[in-house]
Structures are given as structure tokens and as C-alpha cells.
Design a protein around this motif. Structure first.
Motif, PDB file in Angstrom:
ATOM      1  N   SER A 285      11.154  29.913 -25.831  1.00  0.00           N
ATOM      2  CA  SER A 285       9.700  30.057 -25.635  1.00  0.00           C
ATOM      3  C   SER A 285       8.955  28.939 -26.366  1.00  0.00           C
ATOM      4  N   GLN A 286       9.446  28.565 -27.532  1.00  0.00           N
ATOM      5  CA  GLN A 286       8.832  27.459 -28.272  1.00  0.00           C
ATOM      6  C   GLN A 286       8.980  26.143 -27.503  1.00  0.00           C
ATOM      7  N   LEU A 287      10.144  25.967 -26.899  1.00  0.00           N
ATOM      8  CA  LEU A 287      10.351  24.760 -26.084  1.00  0.00           C
ATOM      9  C   LEU A 287       9.443  24.784 -24.859  1.00  0.00           C
ATOM     10  N   LEU A 288       9.247  25.965 -24.296  1.00  0.00           N
ATOM     11  CA  LEU A 288       8.386  26.095 -23.128  1.00  0.00           C
ATOM     12  C   LEU A 288       6.961  25.652 -23.467  1.00  0.00           C
ATOM     13  N   GLU A 289       6.474  26.062 -24.635  1.00  0.00           N
ATOM     14  CA  GLU A 289       5.126  25.677 -25.047  1.00  0.00           C
ATOM     15  C   GLU A 289       5.009  24.160 -25.178  1.00  0.00           C
ATOM     16  N   LYS A 290       6.060  23.512 -25.687  1.00  0.00           N
ATOM     17  CA  LYS A 290       6.076  22.038 -25.781  1.00  0.00           C
ATOM     18  C   LYS A 290       6.050  21.407 -24.395  1.00  0.00           C
ATOM     19  N   ALA A 291       6.815  22.029 -23.484  1.00  0.00           N
ATOM     20  CA  ALA A 291       6.905  21.480 -22.128  1.00  0.00           C
ATOM     21  C   ALA A 291       5.576  21.571 -21.399  1.00  0.00           C
ATOM     22  N   LYS A 292       4.767  22.570 -21.728  1.00  0.00           N
ATOM     23  CA  LYS A 292       3.476  22.753 -21.053  1.00  0.00           C
ATOM     24  C   LYS A 292       2.415  21.790 -21.549  1.00  0.00           C
ATOM     25  N   LYS A 293       2.637  21.172 -22.702  1.00  0.00           N
ATOM     26  CA  LYS A 293       1.626  20.276 -23.279  1.00  0.00           C
ATOM     27  C   LYS A 293       1.621  18.937 -22.566  1.00  0.00           C
TER      28      LYS A 293
END
Length: 293
Positions: A285-293
Motif C-alpha cells: 500500500s505504501q508503494l501504491l501511494e508512491k506510484a500514484k504521485k
């Protein structure tokens, strides 16, 4: 730890490199649990890559060798840095085929002859240099020789060998590369050819306790060779959790969301060293947040 030596003839017209890659190939066999013929095949490719890597100039330079001849071993890959440190991978580590007509491990039969050897050099330019030639024999050394002649127009002789024991352990492994520089005479070429013909197989020389320097001196007999440098090289994988995270980020938002939806720990295996990196749902989920930026 492998030892690699680079030498040059007294007149500066011929260079010879040799490496004892026994420890490197042993480490590869231990990681990938290869059968005897695959140990010999991938071991030769790793050895060739180590020698080629030692000729690179920059600390961040690298070479990737890939050979796929349609044989049962599938693709073989070796990656090296400028110090000759290597890592490798084979699609099918277990291949059991009869010995060849000479009673030796049939590397060509495992690798195949219907395909290509590709060499990718990343030397800091915008795009890497890519050279590709049809496989000559699948025995690796002849294919490396053909690559230099075709893609780099450098007269080259390459010898590679891996001696595997009945218990599948690596008794000895190593190789040499000899290159003729511009201005070499016909008489010098003839002398080098005669020297090479008189040399025993590389794995036999190393088994009999000859060093890489001894091999270079034998190859350049009559040319008063001088040692340029020595280096130690190992089987080395540069994978890390940070690199794996970057790879996961490159998958994109949708695929990361699908992985999270499975609600289970995801495992990523490194092909070169078999290390496993695990990511739980919170980490994904933390990686997902990075990917959305």
C-alpha cells in the motif's frame, strides 16, 4: 575468490587475459543447483563475461551476455562489472543428455546452435551498445571469438573450460582471451597460433595448479609478456530491497492494486542469487501511494 590477470607482449602488440573462475562457477552451481552439463555451459559464459568485463573502463560500466540456441537449457545469461565480478542465470538448470562424441559434457547439445549470442555493453552512453551474432557452435568459446571478429573486428582467440567432478562439484574452471592489436606481423600471428595449439585445455592447466599468470605466459611465449594488472573477482549479485521496490513501482498502479486485493504477502525472487524479498499488504500500500504521485 577468482583471480584475473591481464598481460601484454613486450612490443605492445598482443594482450592476453586469463582467469581462474573455479570459485565463481562453484558458487553459481551452489545457487542454481545445475546439472553437470549446465554447470559447464553457464560456467563458461560466466568466465567469458568476467574476462570481457575486466576490459571495461568505467566503474559503472557493465556487460550482459545472453545466449539461446534453442537447446534444452534455454536462455543463459551472464552479467559482469568492470572488475570481472559476475552473476548468471539459466532458464533450465537441470539438463541430462548423453556425452558428446569425444566423451565430454555436451555443452553444445544443451545450449543448442539455432539462435544468437547477444552482447549488451552499458558504458554510460545514452543507449547501450548491442552486438548480436548467430551462434557458431554453442560451445561458448568459439561464439565469443566469432563475436569479437564480427562485431568489434578484433582478431581474438578465446579458451574456456569447466571441469565437473562425478559428485557435480567444480574441480576447476577458467579461461583466457588473446587479442591482436593493429600492426601485429604475420610471423607474430603464426607464433601465437602455434602457442595456442600447444596449450592444454584451460581446466586441465588450472587443475594442474597453473595460475592465470602462468597461462598468459604460455599463450605469449616468445613475446616476453608483462603483467598489466591483477584483480580478484567473485560471483556477486547486486540485488537489494530498494531495487525490488523500484521494480514493483514500475508495474504501475493497477497491478499494485491487484496484488493488494489478494490480501497476502507477495514474494519476489531474484533470478541471479535466489534471494526472496517479501512484501505484506501494508508495504504494498505504501508503494501504491508512491506510484500514484
Amino acid at each position: 575468490m577468482g583471480e584475473l590477470v591481464r598481460t601484454i607482449s613486450e612490443n605492445g602488440g598482443i594482450i592476453a587475459l586469463a582467469v581462474d573462475s573455479t570459485d565463481i562457477v562453484s558458487r553459481m552451481e551452489n545457487i542454481h543447483k545445475t546439472s553437470a552439463v549446465v554447470t559447464a555451459g553457464l560456467g563458461r559464459l560466466l568466465t567469458a563475461a568476467s574476462l570481457m568485463g575486466s576490459m571495461l573502463k568505467g566503474k559503472d560500466d557493465s556487460i550482459t551476455l545472453r545466449i539461446n540456441g534453442g537447446g534444452p537449457a534455454g536462455s543463459l545469461i551472464a552479467v559482469t562489472d568492470y572488475m570481472g565480478n559476475v552473476r548468471g542465470y539459466v532458464a533450465n538448470p537441470i539438463v541430462e543428455i548423453p556425452l558428446n562424441q569425444y566423451g565430454k559434457l555436451d555443452v553444445s547439445g544443451a545450449v543448442g546452435k539455432e539462435g544468437y549470442l547477444s552482447v549488451v555493453k552499458d558504458i554510460g552512453l545514452k543507449d547501450p551498445y548491442v552486438g548480436q551474432i548467430p551462434i557458431v557452435s554453442g560451445e561458448i568459446a568459439e561464439d565469443i571469438t566469432a563475436y569479437y571478429a564480427t562485431s568489434e573486428q578484433i582478431p581474438t582467440a578465446c579458451g574456456l573450460g569447466v571441469l565437473v567432478g562425478e559428485d557435480l562439484s567444480v574441480i576447476s574452471a577458467g579461461g583466457y582471451i588473446i587479442q591482436l592489436l593493429p600492426g601485429v606481423t604475420d610471423d607474430e600471428i603464426t607464433q601465437i597460433e602455434n602457442n595456442i595449439k600447444a596449450m592444454p585445455p584451460v581446466s586441465s592447466m588450472l587443475r594442474d595448479k597453473m595460475t592465470p599468470e602462468d597461462i598468459c605466459k604460455k599463450a605469449l611465449e616468445g613475446f616476453n609478456p608483462q603483467v598489466l594488472d591483477r584483480m580478484h573477482c567473485v560471483y556477486h549479485c547486486n540485488c537489494s530491497r530498494e531495487r525490488v521496490e523500484k521494480a514493483l513501482l514500475s508495474l504501475g498502479v493497477q497491478e499494485l492494486e491487484e496484488m493488494i486485493a489478494e490480501n497476502k504477502t507477495q514474494s519476489v525472487n531474484c533470478h541471479f542469487c535466489n534471494k526472496i524479498y517479501r512484501f505484506n499488504s501494508n508495504e504494498l500500500s505504501q508503494l501504491l501511494e508512491k506510484a500514484k504521485k
